[in-house]
Write a protein that holds these residues in place. Sequence first.
Motif, PDB file in Angstrom:
ATOM      1  N   SER A 161      40.705  53.986  22.098  1.00 47.32           N
ATOM      2  CA  SER A 161      39.281  54.323  21.142  1.00 47.32           C
ATOM      3  C   SER A 161      39.671  52.946  19.728  1.00 47.32           C
ATOM      4  N   LEU A 162      40.627  52.081  20.035  1.00 42.57           N
ATOM      5  CA  LEU A 162      39.711  51.032  19.024  1.00 42.57           C
ATOM      6  C   LEU A 162      38.851  49.810  19.844  1.00 42.57           C
ATOM      7  N   GLY A 163      38.605  50.033  20.929  1.00 46.74           N
ATOM      8  CA  GLY A 163      38.071  48.983  21.780  1.00 46.74           C
ATOM      9  C   GLY A 163      38.450  47.522  22.101  1.00 46.74           C
ATOM     10  N   PHE A 164      39.967  47.915  22.646  1.00 46.13           N
ATOM     11  CA  PHE A 164      40.467  46.906  22.760  1.00 46.13           C
ATOM     12  C   PHE A 164      40.305  46.414  24.123  1.00 46.13           C
ATOM     13  N   ASP A 165      40.672  45.245  24.579  1.00 47.24           N
ATOM     14  CA  ASP A 165      40.242  44.664  25.397  1.00 47.24           C
ATOM     15  C   ASP A 165      40.707  45.243  26.787  1.00 47.24           C
ATOM     16  N   GLU A 166      40.966  44.982  28.052  1.00 45.77           N
ATOM     17  CA  GLU A 166      41.952  44.836  29.176  1.00 45.77           C
ATOM     18  C   GLU A 166      43.236  44.184  29.005  1.00 45.77           C
ATOM     19  N   GLU A 167      44.087  42.957  28.168  1.00 43.25           N
ATOM     20  CA  GLU A 167      44.401  42.466  28.109  1.00 43.25           C
ATOM     21  C   GLU A 167      44.892  42.537  26.596  1.00 43.25           C
ATOM     22  N   MET A 168      44.690  43.302  25.618  1.00 45.68           N
ATOM     23  CA  MET A 168      45.185  43.729  24.253  1.00 45.68           C
ATOM     24  C   MET A 168      45.405  44.678  24.887  1.00 45.68           C
ATOM     25  N   LEU A 169      45.089  45.816  25.846  1.00 42.64           N
ATOM     26  CA  LEU A 169      45.768  46.804  25.852  1.00 42.64           C
ATOM     27  C   LEU A 169      47.269  47.056  27.256  1.00 42.64           C
ATOM     28  N   ASN A 170      47.258  45.482  28.258  1.00 43.46           N
ATOM     29  CA  ASN A 170      48.272  45.685  28.087  1.00 43.46           C
ATOM     30  C   ASN A 170      49.204  45.702  27.340  1.00 43.46           C
ATOM     31  N   LYS A 171      49.026  44.570  26.678  1.00 48.76           N
ATOM     32  CA  LYS A 171      50.277  43.879  26.008  1.00 48.76           C
ATOM     33  C   LYS A 171      50.597  44.952  24.775  1.00 48.76           C
ATOM     34  N   LEU A 172      49.698  45.872  24.931  1.00 50.78           N
ATOM     35  CA  LEU A 172      49.892  46.923  24.130  1.00 50.78           C
ATOM     36  C   LEU A 172      51.229  47.801  24.499  1.00 50.78           C
ATOM     37  N   ALA A 173      50.097  48.064  26.019  1.00 48.16           N
ATOM     38  CA  ALA A 173      51.088  49.545  26.635  1.00 48.16           C
ATOM     39  C   ALA A 173      52.542  48.569  26.403  1.00 48.16           C
ATOM     40  N   ILE A 174      52.661  47.431  27.106  1.00 47.09           N
ATOM     41  CA  ILE A 174      54.055  46.289  27.394  1.00 47.09           C
ATOM     42  C   ILE A 174      55.111  46.826  25.834  1.00 47.09           C
ATOM     43  N   SER A 175      54.490  46.570  24.718  1.00 46.31           N
ATOM     44  CA  SER A 175      54.414  46.181  23.595  1.00 46.31           C
ATOM     45  C   SER A 175      55.662  47.975  23.243  1.00 46.31           C
ATOM     46  N   ALA A 176      54.398  48.682  23.377  1.00 44.55           N
ATOM     47  CA  ALA A 176      55.363  50.171  23.566  1.00 44.55           C
ATOM     48  C   ALA A 176      56.364  50.991  24.613  1.00 44.55           C
ATOM     49  N   LEU A 177      56.378  50.817  25.167  1.00 48.73           N
ATOM     50  CA  LEU A 177      57.700  50.673  26.419  1.00 48.73           C
ATOM     51  C   LEU A 177      58.409  49.749  26.178  1.00 48.73           C
ATOM     52  N   LEU A 178      58.160  48.468  25.465  1.00 49.40           N
ATOM     53  CA  LEU A 178      59.250  47.797  24.902  1.00 49.40           C
ATOM     54  C   LEU A 178      60.372  48.084  23.060  1.00 49.40           C
TER      55      LEU A 178
END
Length: 331
Positions: free
Chosen positions: A145-162
Motif C-alpha cells: 500500500s505504501l509503494g515499496f519495491d520488491e527489495e523493501m517488501l522482502n526486508k519488511l516481511a523478514i523484519s516482521a517474521l523476526l
Amino acid sequence: MIIWKNLDLVEKGEIVGEDVYDPSGFIVLLKKGTVLKEGDIYLLKNRGVHMLPIYVEEVLVSDDIEPTIEYETFRELSENLDNTFEEIKRGEVKIKKVVEQSEKIIKNVLEKYEEKVLNLVRRDQKPLIRHVINTSIISSILGISLGFDEEMLNKLAISALLHDISLDKNVRDVLDYYDTHPIRGAGLLRKYFSVNDEILLGVLHHHERFDGKGYPRNLKGSAIPIFSRIIAVADVFDTLISKDFEGNPSTPYEAIRFIVSNSGKMFDPNIVEKFVHYTGIYPTGTLVELSNGKKGVVIKVSSGILPLVKVDDNIVDLKKGKIYIKRVIND
C-alpha cells in the motif's frame, strides 16, 4: 482439520486425528483423539510408522471467507519457521531460510491483494509462530500500500517474521511497551545483520510509540524506522484478535477501532490510514446487523470503507441502496 506429519516432526501433546494402524493394517496402535506422549511416539517408530494424522484446530477470522494465505501454505510456513527460530537461538541459522519464507508470504499476499480480504488464522498449536506469520502478512499488505519495491517488501516481511524472535510468553497487553524482548531479539540477530540494517532496526524499535513514549529509545514520529511503524500496527491488530493469547480476543472491528483511536499516539497516522483503506472500518469477519434487521458477516471492502456483507447466501453491497450497518455483533 487433519494434517499428515512426518513422525520425526510430531511432538508430545499433539492430538491424533484418526485411528493409527500397524503397517500390517490390522492392529490399531493409537485411537483417534489420543493426546500423544513420548512413549506413543517411541512405539510408533518401533512399529515402522512414518506419517501420522494430527488434528489441528483451524480458527480463522471468518469461516465464510477464503483465508488470505491458504491453510496448507500457512502450516508449511509454521513448521519451517518453528525450526528456523530454534536454529537462530542456537546461533546456527542461515538467514537464507527466512528470506525464502518471507518471499512465499509476499507471493501469496500479492495474489490476493486486490481482493482486500484480511482473513487470518486466530488459533494454532504454535501461537507465537502463528503471530509472526500474521504480522508479516499484514506488514506486507501495508508495504504494498505504501509503494515499496520488491527489495523493501522482502526486508519488511523478514523484519516482521523476526520481530518477536526472543519472546517466550503469550501476551495480549499491547500497552506493555517496556517489555525488553525487542532488545533481546536484536541481540540475537546482530550476528546476521549490521547495526544499521533496516531489518534489525525494525525488530529493535517495533515497540516505539509515534508520540515518543515507547521503548527502547523513546523515538518519536518519523525518527522511528518505517519498518517499526508498520510492524507496530500489524503486531497489535493480530494480538488483539488472537484466540491464542491470554484474555478475551477483540473482534476485527474492535481491533480497528483501537488502532484508529490511537492514531498519532501509538501509531503513525499515515500507516493507520493505509490499513483502514485496505480493511475498511468493518474488517473481514465482522458480524453485523443491517438496517433491514438481517444479520450477516463482512466478507471484504467494496468501495472506500464500505463493505460487502454476506447475508445467508446473498451478498449485500452497502454502497448501493439504502441499507446500512445498524450495529456490530460481538462474536
